[in-house]
Scaffold this motif. Structure first.
Motif, mmCIF file in Angstrom:
data_model
loop_
_atom_site.group_PDB
_atom_site.id
_atom_site.type_symbol
_atom_site.label_atom_id
_atom_site.label_comp_id
_atom_site.label_asym_id
_atom_site.label_seq_id
_atom_site.Cartn_x
_atom_site.Cartn_y
_atom_site.Cartn_z
ATOM 1 N N SER A 105 -44.591 10.180 80.189
ATOM 2 C CA SER A 105 -44.121 8.915 80.762
ATOM 3 C C SER A 105 -43.893 9.004 82.263
ATOM 4 C CB SER A 105 -42.819 8.481 80.086
ATOM 5 O OG SER A 105 -41.746 9.344 80.450
ATOM 6 N N GLY A 106 -43.420 10.142 82.734
ATOM 7 C CA GLY A 106 -43.072 10.282 84.151
ATOM 8 C C GLY A 106 -41.827 9.504 84.526
ATOM 9 N N ASN A 107 -41.116 8.973 83.525
ATOM 10 C CA ASN A 107 -39.935 8.139 83.769
ATOM 11 C C ASN A 107 -38.682 9.002 83.649
ATOM 12 O OD1 ASN A 107 -37.827 6.261 83.721
ATOM 13 N ND2 ASN A 107 -39.084 4.714 82.697
ATOM 14 N N LEU A 108 -38.240 9.594 84.754
ATOM 15 C CA LEU A 108 -37.107 10.506 84.723
ATOM 16 C C LEU A 108 -35.829 9.812 84.279
ATOM 17 C CD1 LEU A 108 -35.903 13.303 85.281
ATOM 18 C CD2 LEU A 108 -35.593 12.617 87.668
ATOM 19 N N ALA A 109 -35.589 8.606 84.771
ATOM 20 C CA ALA A 109 -34.354 7.887 84.430
ATOM 21 C C ALA A 109 -34.266 7.654 82.920
ATOM 22 C CB ALA A 109 -34.298 6.560 85.181
ATOM 23 N N SER A 110 -35.372 7.271 82.317
ATOM 24 C CA SER A 110 -35.384 7.034 80.869
ATOM 25 C C SER A 110 -35.146 8.336 80.107
ATOM 26 C CB SER A 110 -36.730 6.429 80.461
ATOM 27 O OG SER A 110 -36.810 6.280 79.063
ATOM 28 N N LEU A 111 -35.751 9.420 80.567
ATOM 29 C CA LEU A 111 -35.566 10.715 79.915
ATOM 30 C C LEU A 111 -34.121 11.186 80.044
ATOM 31 C CD1 LEU A 111 -38.843 12.489 81.104
ATOM 32 C CD2 LEU A 111 -38.353 11.625 78.814
ATOM 33 N N GLN A 112 -33.518 10.936 81.192
ATOM 34 C CA GLN A 112 -32.118 11.329 81.394
ATOM 35 C C GLN A 112 -31.187 10.522 80.502
ATOM 36 O OE1 GLN A 112 -32.126 10.846 85.724
ATOM 37 N NE2 GLN A 112 -31.789 13.050 85.971
ATOM 38 N N ARG A 113 -31.486 9.236 80.309
ATOM 39 C CA ARG A 113 -30.658 8.414 79.400
ATOM 40 C C ARG A 113 -30.764 8.941 77.975
ATOM 41 N NH1 ARG A 113 -32.641 4.119 82.646
ATOM 42 N NH2 ARG A 113 -34.320 3.693 81.142
ATOM 43 N N ALA A 114 -31.969 9.316 77.582
ATOM 44 C CA ALA A 114 -32.163 9.852 76.236
ATOM 45 C C ALA A 114 -31.415 11.171 76.070
ATOM 46 C CB ALA A 114 -33.648 10.047 75.958
ATOM 47 N N ALA A 115 -31.477 12.033 77.078
ATOM 48 C CA ALA A 115 -30.777 13.327 77.016
ATOM 49 C C ALA A 115 -29.273 13.114 76.946
ATOM 50 C CB ALA A 115 -31.140 14.172 78.236
ATOM 51 N N ALA A 116 -28.758 12.174 77.737
ATOM 52 C CA ALA A 116 -27.320 11.889 77.736
ATOM 53 C C ALA A 116 -26.874 11.353 76.374
ATOM 54 C CB ALA A 116 -26.993 10.878 78.836
ATOM 55 N N TYR A 117 -27.705 10.537 75.756
ATOM 56 C CA TYR A 117 -27.379 9.993 74.434
ATOM 57 C C TYR A 117 -27.264 11.116 73.403
ATOM 58 C CZ TYR A 117 -28.209 7.930 69.853
ATOM 59 O OH TYR A 117 -28.124 7.601 68.525
ATOM 60 N N LEU A 118 -28.204 12.042 73.435
ATOM 61 C CA LEU A 118 -28.216 13.121 72.443
ATOM 62 C C LEU A 118 -27.091 14.126 72.668
ATOM 63 C CD1 LEU A 118 -32.056 13.766 72.114
ATOM 64 C CD2 LEU A 118 -30.553 12.575 70.519
ATOM 65 N N GLU A 119 -26.545 14.156 73.880
ATOM 66 C CA GLU A 119 -25.430 15.054 74.158
ATOM 67 C C GLU A 119 -24.112 14.519 73.589
ATOM 68 O OE1 GLU A 119 -25.184 15.965 78.306
ATOM 69 O OE2 GLU A 119 -27.299 16.521 78.424
ATOM 70 N N LYS A 120 -24.048 13.223 73.324
ATOM 71 C CA LYS A 120 -22.825 12.611 72.804
ATOM 72 C C LYS A 120 -22.646 12.947 71.327
ATOM 73 C CE LYS A 120 -23.043 8.604 75.924
ATOM 74 N NZ LYS A 120 -23.190 7.120 75.973
ATOM 75 N N GLU A 121 -21.426 12.742 70.862
ATOM 76 C CA GLU A 121 -21.152 12.950 69.437
ATOM 77 C C GLU A 121 -21.944 11.933 68.626
ATOM 78 O OE1 GLU A 121 -17.372 13.102 66.313
ATOM 79 O OE2 GLU A 121 -17.038 12.825 68.462
ATOM 80 N N GLU A 122 -22.550 12.385 67.548
ATOM 81 C CA GLU A 122 -23.376 11.503 66.732
ATOM 82 C C GLU A 122 -22.536 10.395 66.108
ATOM 83 O OE1 GLU A 122 -25.068 14.125 63.896
ATOM 84 O OE2 GLU A 122 -26.481 15.039 65.312
ATOM 85 N N SER A 123 -23.075 9.175 66.142
ATOM 86 C CA SER A 123 -22.394 8.053 65.510
ATOM 87 C C SER A 123 -22.623 8.098 64.003
ATOM 88 C CB SER A 123 -22.935 6.734 66.075
ATOM 89 O OG SER A 123 -24.280 6.547 65.655
ATOM 90 N N PRO A 124 -21.749 7.439 63.215
ATOM 91 C CA PRO A 124 -21.963 7.396 61.754
ATOM 92 C C PRO A 124 -23.319 6.815 61.384
ATOM 93 C CG PRO A 124 -19.739 6.679 62.300
ATOM 94 C CD PRO A 124 -20.472 6.805 63.607
ATOM 95 N N SER A 125 -23.752 5.779 62.102
ATOM 96 C CA SER A 125 -25.043 5.163 61.785
ATOM 97 C C SER A 125 -26.191 6.128 62.081
ATOM 98 C CB SER A 125 -25.228 3.862 62.582
ATOM 99 O OG SER A 125 -25.198 4.116 63.975
ATOM 100 N N PHE A 126 -26.055 6.885 63.165
ATOM 101 C CA PHE A 126 -27.088 7.870 63.509
ATOM 102 C C PHE A 126 -27.201 8.919 62.404
ATOM 103 C CE2 PHE A 126 -28.477 11.919 65.219
ATOM 104 C CZ PHE A 126 -29.568 11.584 66.020
#
Length: 373
Positions: A105-126
């Motif tokens: 993709s070459g989209n660093l901002a999008s990749l960083q958002r995805a990485a930040a999401y996965l670093e968070k505690e998993e939600s019950p729905s996840f």
């Protein structure tokens, strides 16, 4: 202005135009380039088609200054382990200012958002969606991507972008600047490997190690669960289906299930072949993940850079394994031994394929690759 130093992680199996482009771009923007490269066995659980010495020489000619080897337990691990080992090694050099990696993709901002999401505690729905996806036979990356949608988050599905997320997660808080470089149109490493191995039967493939793997499977029967990436279910499948073993590729196809991908099975078999055990791997995680940096090659002009890296690094640099082994902390000496044994196994097998009569040097006897460029 102080010269920046770029870090790049690659398997280079083999070097292709995409790798060369990434190195050129990093060198143009930073001045120095340090590469961490997989050794003789790679992430798919297969041998590289060229030795680590040949690939090191190619990377140096392409513009890198220093090439370090990613220890084999990480080089043959899944995306998370692969990225964790590589980034930890680069961080431990205390010389890297920027990390460059290829991205669909070459989209660093999008990749960083995805990485930040996965670093968070998993939600019950996840957690619920992930469990359901795995139960339906989806691979973990696919199930994780689907589960993230339950939280309104879109994760990438392409291999390099998925690996990029892992890099970004481990870079968090390091101060190193990441660069997601869009991939150029070029022949893929997999297509090059396929064409070359069809043309040249002396290039190593998984089947070149068929006898050695069968011997390892027989000798470790009943203890498969002790090896990295092997669950109780997979251990039982290996034991029960062993009488049907013909070669590594066919056996991996026989072992794969809706829950176990072919590549995952290949990695598991590779860990048995190379003796990569869970207990040792857990110990290395507790002791700092990486305990040395094995230098495979350098440019002649990189002498000063190497001296600076040696001065800054938080663990010893290994240039001559026989001499430098004593400087490595005890828990990591077994990791270096795995690297050496894997290289010797690879070199012996490659020499047999080429019907070479020359003695095969042990890994600790090899000279550093030095490029005149």
């Amino acid at each position: 202005m102080q010269t920046k130093t770029a870090g790049i992680v690659m398997e280079c199996n083999p070097l292709h135009e995409g790798h060369a482009y990434l190195i050129r771009k990093a060198r143009e923007e930073c001045g120095h380039v340090i590469v961490v490269m997989s050794g003789d066995f790679v992430q798919r659980g297969i041998p590289a088609i060229e030795s680590k010495e040949k690939r090191t020489a190619d990377i140096l000619k392409a513009g890198a200054d220093l090439v370090f080897e990613l220890p084999v337990p990480y080089a043959t691990g899944g995306a998370g382990y692969f990225a964790k080992g590589a980034v930890t090694l680069l961080l431990g050099l205390h010389s890297i200012t920027d990390l460059y990696f290829g991205s669909e993709s070459g989209n660093l901002a999008s990749l960083q958002r995805a990485a930040a999401y996965l670093e968070k505690e998993e939600s019950p729905s996840f957690r619920e969606e992930l469990k359901a996806g795995l139960a339906r036979g989806m691979t973990y990356p696919a199930a994780r991507t689907l589960a993230a949608k339950s939280d309104g988050v879109s994760l990438p599905s392409s291999p390099n972008d998925l690996l990029s997320i892992e890099y970004l997660s481990f870079l968090s808080g390091s101060g190193i600047t990441p660069h997601a470089v869009p991939r150029i149109t070029a022949k893929s490493a997999s297509s090059i490997r396929k064409a070359r191995t069809l043309q040249d039967r002396t290039l190593p493939t998984a089947c070149s190690f068929s006898g050695q793997l069968l011997t390892a499977l027989i000798e470790t029967a009943g203890t498969y669960e002790n090896y990295l990436d092997i669950s109780e279910d997979l251990s039982n499948r290996i034991f029960n289906l062993l009488p049907q073993y013909r070669n590594p590729e066919d056996f991996a196809l026989l072992l794969k299930t809706k829950d176990l991908t072919y590549t995952r099975v290949c990695r598991a078999l590779c860990h048995i072949l190379l003796g990569i055990r869970k207990d040792e791997f857990c110990l290395w995680q507790k002791e700092g993940i990486i305990g040395y940096a094995r230098l495979l090659g350098r440019r002649k002009s990189a002498r000063d850079l190497l001296s600076e890296v040696r001065r800054r690094a938080s663990f010893p640099l290994v240039i001559s394994p026989a001499k430098d082994r004593s400087a490595i902390a005890a828990p990591f000496q077994s990791m270096l031994e795995l690297d050496k044994n894997a290289a010797f196994l690879y070199d012996l097998t490659a020499a047999g394929l080429k019907k070479s009569a020359s003695p095969v040097p042990r890994d600790e006897e090899k000279r550093l690759i030095i490029s005149d460029l």
